[in-house]
Design a protein around this motif. Structure first.
Motif, PDB file in Angstrom:
ATOM      1  N   THR A 236     -95.246 -13.163 -16.050  1.00 33.13           N
ATOM      2  CA  THR A 236     -94.804 -11.826 -16.446  1.00 33.13           C
ATOM      3  C   THR A 236     -95.973 -10.937 -16.839  1.00 33.13           C
ATOM      4  OG1 THR A 236     -92.694 -12.713 -17.225  1.00 33.13           O
ATOM      5  CG2 THR A 236     -93.327 -10.541 -18.035  1.00 33.13           C
ATOM      6  N   GLU A 237     -96.883 -11.476 -17.636  1.00 31.92           N
ATOM      7  CA  GLU A 237     -97.964 -10.667 -18.182  1.00 31.92           C
ATOM      8  C   GLU A 237     -99.155 -10.522 -17.240  1.00 31.92           C
ATOM      9  OE1 GLU A 237     -97.684  -9.027 -21.080  1.00 31.92           O
ATOM     10  OE2 GLU A 237     -95.640  -9.819 -21.111  1.00 31.92           O
ATOM     11  N   ARG A 238     -99.399 -11.524 -16.406  1.00 30.95           N
ATOM     12  CA  ARG A 238    -100.627 -11.524 -15.588  1.00 30.95           C
ATOM     13  C   ARG A 238    -100.387 -11.667 -14.098  1.00 30.95           C
ATOM     14  NH1 ARG A 238    -104.213 -15.060 -18.319  1.00 30.95           N
ATOM     15  NH2 ARG A 238    -103.872 -14.883 -20.537  1.00 30.95           N
ATOM     16  N   GLY A 239     -99.166 -12.012 -13.722  1.00 29.65           N
ATOM     17  CA  GLY A 239     -98.906 -12.291 -12.321  1.00 29.65           C
ATOM     18  C   GLY A 239     -99.503 -13.596 -11.862  1.00 29.65           C
ATOM     19  N   VAL A 240     -99.757 -14.501 -12.812  1.00 32.87           N
ATOM     20  CA  VAL A 240    -100.367 -15.792 -12.505  1.00 32.87           C
ATOM     21  C   VAL A 240     -99.295 -16.853 -12.335  1.00 32.87           C
ATOM     22  CG1 VAL A 240    -101.852 -17.629 -13.405  1.00 32.87           C
ATOM     23  CG2 VAL A 240    -102.489 -15.230 -13.751  1.00 32.87           C
ATOM     24  N   ASP A 241     -99.308 -17.538 -11.214  1.00 25.43           N
ATOM     25  CA  ASP A 241     -98.386 -18.658 -10.996  1.00 25.43           C
ATOM     26  C   ASP A 241     -98.975 -19.914 -11.629  1.00 25.43           C
ATOM     27  OD1 ASP A 241     -96.371 -17.323  -9.471  1.00 25.43           O
ATOM     28  OD2 ASP A 241     -97.741 -17.321  -7.764  1.00 25.43           O
ATOM     29  N   TYR A 242     -98.192 -20.564 -12.466  1.00 24.58           N
ATOM     30  CA  TYR A 242     -98.698 -21.752 -13.160  1.00 24.58           C
ATOM     31  C   TYR A 242     -97.575 -22.773 -13.295  1.00 24.58           C
ATOM     32  CZ  TYR A 242    -100.403 -24.770 -16.916  1.00 24.58           C
ATOM     33  OH  TYR A 242    -100.778 -25.863 -17.653  1.00 24.58           O
ATOM     34  N   THR A 243     -97.893 -23.998 -12.944  1.00 24.88           N
ATOM     35  CA  THR A 243     -96.949 -25.109 -13.112  1.00 24.88           C
ATOM     36  C   THR A 243     -97.520 -26.066 -14.150  1.00 24.88           C
ATOM     37  OG1 THR A 243     -96.242 -24.934 -10.805  1.00 24.88           O
ATOM     38  CG2 THR A 243     -95.738 -26.985 -11.965  1.00 24.88           C
ATOM     39  N   PRO A 244     -96.860 -26.204 -15.291  1.00 26.53           N
ATOM     40  CA  PRO A 244     -97.386 -27.098 -16.330  1.00 26.53           C
ATOM     41  C   PRO A 244     -97.472 -28.535 -15.829  1.00 26.53           C
ATOM     42  CG  PRO A 244     -95.661 -25.676 -17.208  1.00 26.53           C
ATOM     43  CD  PRO A 244     -95.631 -25.522 -15.718  1.00 26.53           C
ATOM     44  N   PRO A 245     -98.581 -29.208 -16.082  1.00 25.26           N
ATOM     45  CA  PRO A 245     -98.685 -30.614 -15.687  1.00 25.26           C
ATOM     46  C   PRO A 245     -97.789 -31.470 -16.568  1.00 25.26           C
ATOM     47  CG  PRO A 245    -100.577 -29.997 -17.000  1.00 25.26           C
ATOM     48  CD  PRO A 245     -99.805 -28.734 -16.760  1.00 25.26           C
ATOM     49  N   ARG A 246     -97.406 -32.592 -16.075  1.00 24.07           N
ATOM     50  CA  ARG A 246     -96.592 -33.508 -16.871  1.00 24.07           C
ATOM     51  C   ARG A 246     -97.507 -34.313 -17.791  1.00 24.07           C
ATOM     52  NH1 ARG A 246     -91.598 -35.669 -17.100  1.00 24.07           N
ATOM     53  NH2 ARG A 246     -91.370 -37.821 -17.770  1.00 24.07           N
ATOM     54  N   ILE A 247     -97.384 -34.063 -19.080  1.00 17.98           N
ATOM     55  CA  ILE A 247     -98.211 -34.749 -20.067  1.00 17.98           C
ATOM     56  C   ILE A 247     -97.316 -35.628 -20.936  1.00 17.98           C
ATOM     57  CG2 ILE A 247     -99.777 -34.475 -22.039  1.00 17.98           C
ATOM     58  CD1 ILE A 247    -101.033 -33.647 -19.442  1.00 17.98           C
ATOM     59  N   GLU A 248     -97.461 -36.920 -20.790  1.00 15.17           N
ATOM     60  CA  GLU A 248     -96.711 -37.849 -21.628  1.00 15.17           C
ATOM     61  C   GLU A 248     -97.458 -38.037 -22.955  1.00 15.17           C
ATOM     62  OE1 GLU A 248     -93.843 -38.999 -20.939  1.00 15.17           O
ATOM     63  OE2 GLU A 248     -93.698 -38.409 -18.829  1.00 15.17           O
ATOM     64  N   PRO A 249     -96.734 -38.436 -23.986  1.00 15.85           N
ATOM     65  CA  PRO A 249     -97.392 -38.659 -25.277  1.00 15.85           C
ATOM     66  C   PRO A 249     -98.540 -39.653 -25.172  1.00 15.85           C
ATOM     67  CG  PRO A 249     -95.006 -38.692 -25.526  1.00 15.85           C
ATOM     68  CD  PRO A 249     -95.272 -38.655 -24.054  1.00 15.85           C
ATOM     69  N   GLY A 250     -99.690 -39.258 -25.704  1.00 19.45           N
ATOM     70  CA  GLY A 250    -100.843 -40.144 -25.725  1.00 19.45           C
ATOM     71  C   GLY A 250    -100.976 -40.811 -27.081  1.00 19.45           C
ATOM     72  N   ASN A 251    -102.171 -41.243 -27.404  1.00 19.85           N
ATOM     73  CA  ASN A 251    -102.423 -41.892 -28.691  1.00 19.85           C
ATOM     74  C   ASN A 251    -102.950 -40.862 -29.685  1.00 19.85           C
ATOM     75  OD1 ASN A 251    -101.745 -44.545 -27.787  1.00 19.85           O
ATOM     76  ND2 ASN A 251    -103.729 -44.657 -26.750  1.00 19.85           N
ATOM     77  N   TYR A 252    -102.210 -40.682 -30.765  1.00 22.97           N
ATOM     78  CA  TYR A 252    -102.546 -39.666 -31.759  1.00 22.97           C
ATOM     79  C   TYR A 252    -102.957 -40.307 -33.076  1.00 22.97           C
ATOM     80  CZ  TYR A 252    -100.598 -36.272 -28.540  1.00 22.97           C
ATOM     81  OH  TYR A 252    -100.369 -35.493 -27.444  1.00 22.97           O
ATOM     82  N   ALA A 253    -103.852 -39.604 -33.781  1.00 24.98           N
ATOM     83  CA  ALA A 253    -104.288 -40.086 -35.089  1.00 24.98           C
ATOM     84  C   ALA A 253    -103.132 -40.066 -36.081  1.00 24.98           C
ATOM     85  CB  ALA A 253    -105.439 -39.213 -35.599  1.00 24.98           C
TER      86      ALA A 253
END
Length: 415
Positions: A236-253
């Motif tokens: 909407t704001e930039r006319g940029v096509d973007y597909t979010p990658p699939r990010i599964e939960p990793g190891n968090y502190a």
């Protein structure tokens, strides 16, 4: 699977570093403004030649003392303009363009980028999933000249956001809630990754507010994991096509869950960002000035909620409203919000930090009480050190202006 932080750094480095590692990194974007730009350019001059590694990757904006309120500020702007022209920097925003962090967010920042700027609230670009981090003028000068800098890899911290906002609650309240839970500097050494369970329940403007105030939490960065809201915003704001990658939960502190339905409007009382209270606890405190704006809460939805509350009313305390960029101001005008605010007695301008740092356009006097939607309430932050500063969301701020005392906005929004 990697964390989002690991995902970004792997793309940059070709390997996955561990928390605590020192790594050299090439930034996608480097920025500075009038208040820090003078020092950045001084350092570059001391290196023998003022030059930048990539003109297209540099963003400069006049915002902190803009328009210049005194001779020294004007001299600094003349000095910076001269260098901007000599370097041929195309991404320059003179007086009235907007606040640097808002400009970077609305025109440049992309998910997965690494962004450094000479201001602590550079974190704002984390709203779209950029690793954005503020640095000192010397570090930014080095990055501009060399095209790279070093960082200490932060430990990833996961925050899950569940549910939907109750009436009168906004992104500012999420930031204040986290400050109340973890304290100022509580995320020092962490890269905070925010997963939103129901993306449409947490709009981009609110994400920007939380990312912005992660600076007060001490976070190296705070990034919202890209989702459908990110993609819609960029399209909407930039006319940029973007597909979010699939990010599964990793190891968090560590991890924490924010339950939106359990939140209520909050304020940070003087003189600390983590002195958090419910608006009900401070309701009725008489207020001299209200400020709605800054890189924290000067976006369109912030102006919209203020206009909704103040429509048909007159303010009972001084009220200053400053949309964070020219673009936001123009949209607010077309939607009628600026007329509503000025008819209510607010003083309105655009594209400047104004009273946020006590620079101009509403400096607080001795003993005055100020409610502001900005990000810091330290002694002297908005002017005189005897002034008392309360941080709040734009709905609380507008209701406060309407009553001349700290007020709960929920009755106004239910009507």
């Amino acid at each position: 699977m990697p964390t989002w932080t690991e995902y970004i750094l792997y793309k940059k480095l070709g390997k996955t570093p561990s928390p605590g590692d020192v790594v050299e990194i090439v930034p996608d974007l480097v920025g500075f403004h009038d208040l820090t730009g003078y020092h950045v350019l001084e350092v570059l001059e001391s290196m023998g030649k003022v030059e930048v590694f990539d003109r297209e990757r540099v963003v400069v904006a006049f915002d902190h003392l803009s328009p210049p309120p005194n001779q020294r500020a004007a001299e600094i702007m003349v000095y910076i303009r001269r260098h901007v022209k000599a370097l041929g920097l195309p991404n320059f925003y003179d007086v009235g363009g907007g606040i640097l962090h808002q400009i970077i967010l609305e025109k440049y920042a992309l998910p997965g980028q690494v962004i450094f700027a000479a201001d602590s609230h550079t974190n704002t670009a984390g709203a779209v999933g950029a690793f954005a981090h503020g640095m000192g003028a010397t570090d930014i000068a080095a990055a501009l000249k060399l095209g790279k800098t070093w960082i200490v890899v932060p430990a990833p911290f996961r925050i899950d956001v569940v549910g939907e906002f109750p009436i009168g609650v906004m992104g500012k309240d999420v930031a204040l809630h986290l400050l109340g839970q973890f304290g100022a500097e509580g995320f020092n050494g962490y890269s905070v990754e925010v997963f939103v369970e129901t993306p449409k329940a947490f709009p981009m403007d609110d994400r920007a507010t939380v990312a912005n105030m992660s600076t007060e939490m001490g976070a190296d960065a705070l990034m919202f994991i890209p989702d459908v809201i990110t993609a819609e915003y960029l399209k909407t704001e930039r006319g940029v096509d973007y597909t979010p990658p699939r990010i599964e939960p990793g190891n968090y502190a560590d991890k924490y869950t924010v339950e939106l339905p359990r939140l209520e409007p909050l304020v940070a009382a003087p003189y600390s960002v983590d002195n958090i209270k419910s608006v009900r606890e401070v309701e009725g405190v008489e207020v001299d000035q209200v400020f709605i704006g800054s890189c924290t809460n000067g976006r369109l939805s912030d102006i919209a909620v203020a206009a909704k509350i103040l429509k048909g009313r007159r303010v009972k305390s001084r009220c200053i409203a400053i949309p964070a960029s020219y673009e936001i101001f123009r949209r607010a005008m077309k939607l009628g919000y600026i007329d509503v605010l000025t008819e209510a007695g607010c003083v309105v301008t655009y594209g400047t930090c104004g009273p946020c740092l006590g620079g101009h356009f509403g400096v607080a006097g001795p003993g005055e009480v100020v409610v502001t939607t900005s990000n810091r309430n330290f002694k002297g932050r908005v002017g005189h050190p005897d002034a008392k500063i309360y941080l709040a969301n734009p709905a609380v701020a507008a209701a406060t202006a309407a009553e001349g005392k700290i007020a709960d906005p929920r009755p106004y929004l239910r009507g």
